[in-house]
Design a protein around this motif. Structure first.
Motif, mmCIF file in Angstrom:
data_model
loop_
_atom_site.group_PDB
_atom_site.id
_atom_site.type_symbol
_atom_site.label_atom_id
_atom_site.label_comp_id
_atom_site.label_asym_id
_atom_site.label_seq_id
_atom_site.Cartn_x
_atom_site.Cartn_y
_atom_site.Cartn_z
ATOM 1 N N GLY A 293 -14.940 0.088 -5.457
ATOM 2 C CA GLY A 293 -14.631 -0.539 -6.749
ATOM 3 C C GLY A 293 -15.216 0.227 -7.921
ATOM 4 O O GLY A 293 -14.536 0.453 -8.936
ATOM 5 N N GLU B 3 -19.412 -5.417 2.137
ATOM 6 C CA GLU B 3 -19.526 -5.567 0.693
ATOM 7 C C GLU B 3 -19.968 -4.285 -0.001
ATOM 8 O O GLU B 3 -19.516 -3.983 -1.095
ATOM 9 C CB GLU B 3 -20.511 -6.703 0.371
ATOM 10 C CG GLU B 3 -19.954 -8.078 0.637
ATOM 11 C CD GLU B 3 -18.674 -8.335 -0.156
ATOM 12 O OE1 GLU B 3 -18.629 -8.058 -1.372
ATOM 13 O OE2 GLU B 3 -17.695 -8.798 0.460
ATOM 14 N N TRP C 51 0.825 -1.200 0.000
ATOM 15 C CA TRP C 51 0.000 0.000 0.000
ATOM 16 C C TRP C 51 0.871 1.267 0.000
ATOM 17 O O TRP C 51 0.707 2.141 -0.840
ATOM 18 C CB TRP C 51 -0.944 -0.006 1.198
ATOM 19 C CG TRP C 51 -1.684 1.288 1.366
ATOM 20 C CD1 TRP C 51 -1.478 2.229 2.326
ATOM 21 C CD2 TRP C 51 -2.730 1.794 0.544
ATOM 22 N NE1 TRP C 51 -2.337 3.275 2.151
ATOM 23 C CE2 TRP C 51 -3.120 3.042 1.058
ATOM 24 C CE3 TRP C 51 -3.371 1.322 -0.593
ATOM 25 C CZ2 TRP C 51 -4.119 3.815 0.492
ATOM 26 C CZ3 TRP C 51 -4.371 2.096 -1.155
ATOM 27 C CH2 TRP C 51 -4.741 3.316 -0.623
ATOM 28 N N ARG D 172 -16.991 -1.971 -0.299
ATOM 29 C CA ARG D 172 -16.069 -2.499 -1.307
ATOM 30 C C ARG D 172 -16.600 -2.253 -2.706
ATOM 31 O O ARG D 172 -15.857 -1.890 -3.614
ATOM 32 C CB ARG D 172 -15.848 -3.989 -1.086
ATOM 33 C CG ARG D 172 -14.992 -4.291 0.121
ATOM 34 C CD ARG D 172 -14.897 -5.747 0.380
ATOM 35 N NE ARG D 172 -14.277 -6.420 -0.765
ATOM 36 C CZ ARG D 172 -13.747 -7.606 -0.707
ATOM 37 N NH1 ARG D 172 -13.741 -8.268 0.427
ATOM 38 N NH2 ARG D 172 -13.217 -8.156 -1.762
ATOM 39 N N VAL E 231 -9.964 -2.082 -2.776
ATOM 40 C CA VAL E 231 -11.150 -2.930 -2.911
ATOM 41 C C VAL E 231 -10.926 -4.299 -2.292
ATOM 42 O O VAL E 231 -11.726 -4.762 -1.478
ATOM 43 C CB VAL E 231 -11.554 -3.054 -4.398
ATOM 44 C CG1 VAL E 231 -12.686 -4.033 -4.578
ATOM 45 C CG2 VAL E 231 -11.939 -1.686 -4.950
ATOM 46 N N TRP E 232 -9.852 -4.977 -2.656
ATOM 47 C CA TRP E 232 -9.680 -6.357 -2.214
ATOM 48 C C TRP E 232 -9.115 -6.485 -0.806
ATOM 49 O O TRP E 232 -9.408 -7.446 -0.109
ATOM 50 C CB TRP E 232 -8.800 -7.129 -3.184
ATOM 51 C CG TRP E 232 -9.544 -7.522 -4.421
ATOM 52 C CD1 TRP E 232 -10.890 -7.690 -4.532
ATOM 53 C CD2 TRP E 232 -9.005 -7.777 -5.704
ATOM 54 N NE1 TRP E 232 -11.212 -8.035 -5.814
ATOM 55 C CE2 TRP E 232 -10.066 -8.100 -6.554
ATOM 56 C CE3 TRP E 232 -7.714 -7.758 -6.214
ATOM 57 C CZ2 TRP E 232 -9.898 -8.410 -7.889
ATOM 58 C CZ3 TRP E 232 -7.546 -8.066 -7.540
ATOM 59 C CH2 TRP E 232 -8.622 -8.393 -8.361
ATOM 60 N N GLN E 233 -8.289 -5.557 -0.396
ATOM 61 C CA GLN E 233 -7.663 -5.674 0.918
ATOM 62 C C GLN E 233 -8.198 -4.672 1.923
ATOM 63 O O GLN E 233 -7.785 -4.676 3.073
ATOM 64 C CB GLN E 233 -6.148 -5.517 0.792
ATOM 65 C CG GLN E 233 -5.513 -6.603 -0.040
ATOM 66 C CD GLN E 233 -4.017 -6.381 -0.246
ATOM 67 O OE1 GLN E 233 -3.484 -5.353 0.154
ATOM 68 N NE2 GLN E 233 -3.373 -7.342 -0.862
ATOM 69 N N THR F 46 -6.095 1.167 -6.246
ATOM 70 C CA THR F 46 -7.529 0.846 -6.281
ATOM 71 C C THR F 46 -7.761 -0.623 -5.965
ATOM 72 O O THR F 46 -8.678 -0.962 -5.202
ATOM 73 C CB THR F 46 -8.115 1.198 -7.661
ATOM 74 O OG1 THR F 46 -7.850 2.566 -7.947
ATOM 75 C CG2 THR F 46 -9.597 0.945 -7.702
ATOM 76 N N ILE F 47 -6.946 -1.486 -6.524
ATOM 77 C CA ILE F 47 -7.090 -2.920 -6.259
ATOM 78 C C ILE F 47 -6.890 -3.207 -4.773
ATOM 79 O O ILE F 47 -7.640 -3.974 -4.164
ATOM 80 C CB ILE F 47 -6.108 -3.729 -7.134
ATOM 81 C CG1 ILE F 47 -6.572 -3.696 -8.590
ATOM 82 C CG2 ILE F 47 -5.964 -5.159 -6.636
ATOM 83 C CD1 ILE F 47 -5.555 -4.211 -9.584
ATOM 84 N N GLN F 48 -5.894 -2.570 -4.172
ATOM 85 C CA GLN F 48 -5.667 -2.776 -2.739
ATOM 86 C C GLN F 48 -6.812 -2.203 -1.902
ATOM 87 O O GLN F 48 -7.161 -2.767 -0.868
ATOM 88 C CB GLN F 48 -4.341 -2.142 -2.328
ATOM 89 C CG GLN F 48 -3.147 -2.894 -2.877
ATOM 90 C CD GLN F 48 -1.860 -2.299 -2.397
ATOM 91 O OE1 GLN F 48 -1.678 -2.084 -1.203
ATOM 92 N NE2 GLN F 48 -0.957 -2.018 -3.327
#
Length: 174
Positions: free
Chosen positions: A155, A148, A11, A151, A75-77, A71-73
């Motif tokens: 996302g 959710e 991050w 997230r 949303v997913w983490q 962005t991926i971190q």
């Protein structure tokens, strides 16, 4: 970036790379402004300006890779910035100021014939869009529930910001 390497934090590394990328784009634009100011206003100067505009677009593509990583971190983490106490309100005020001034600048300098100024305004708008995404993520983590829905919201906003910035970069390259 150094903190990301030291603490082995993807991050912090992604955030550091984003700021390094945006600083490099602005440095290249500033350097090209100084170089083009030395020349008379000719077709050679115009070509130099458009070349730096295109180079900025290519560099923005790298900046978009770091934005996508963040962005991926997010949303997913569930990664986000955490601001203590009232600092989040100052951050929100800054984000709104940054976004509004970037839009006003974009509109104000739209008809200028200087490609370097246009590139700088595009980079500012991309930075403002990313700032809005970061603010949303921070506010959700501070005031909302991690679940959710948060997230999904991060996302969707992240996808919109990344698609917008990639489109802007591709437009600059073309």
């Amino acid at each position: 970036g150094t903190s990301g390497c030291y603490f082995r934090s993807p991050w912090l590394f992604a955030v550091g790379m984003y700021y390094i990328a945006i600083a490099l784009v602005r440095f290249v634009l500033l350097r090209n402004v100084k170089l083009s100011e030395r020349e008379e206003y000719t077709t050679r100067r115009k070509k130099r300006e458009w070349k730096s505009y295109r180079t900025s677009g290519v560099m923005m593509m790298f900046m978009n890779v770091t934005m996508a990583g963040m962005t991926i971190q997010m949303v997913w983490q569930g990664k986000s910035n955490v601001y203590p106490g009232w600092t989040i309100y100052i951050s929100a005020l800054y984000t709104f100021y940054y976004f509004i001034t970037a839009l006003i600048s974009m509109i104000k300098f739209f008809h200028w014939k200087n490609a370097i100024v246009s590139a700088a305004k595009n980079v500012g708008l991309a930075g403002a869009a990313m700032s809005v995404l970061m603010l949303q993520t921070t506010m959700i983590s501070t005031f909302g529930e991690a679940g959710e829905l948060s997230r999904m919201m991060n996302g969707i906003t992240g996808a919109i910001v990344n698609v917008f910035c990639i489109t802007l970069a591709v437009f600059m390259i073309i």
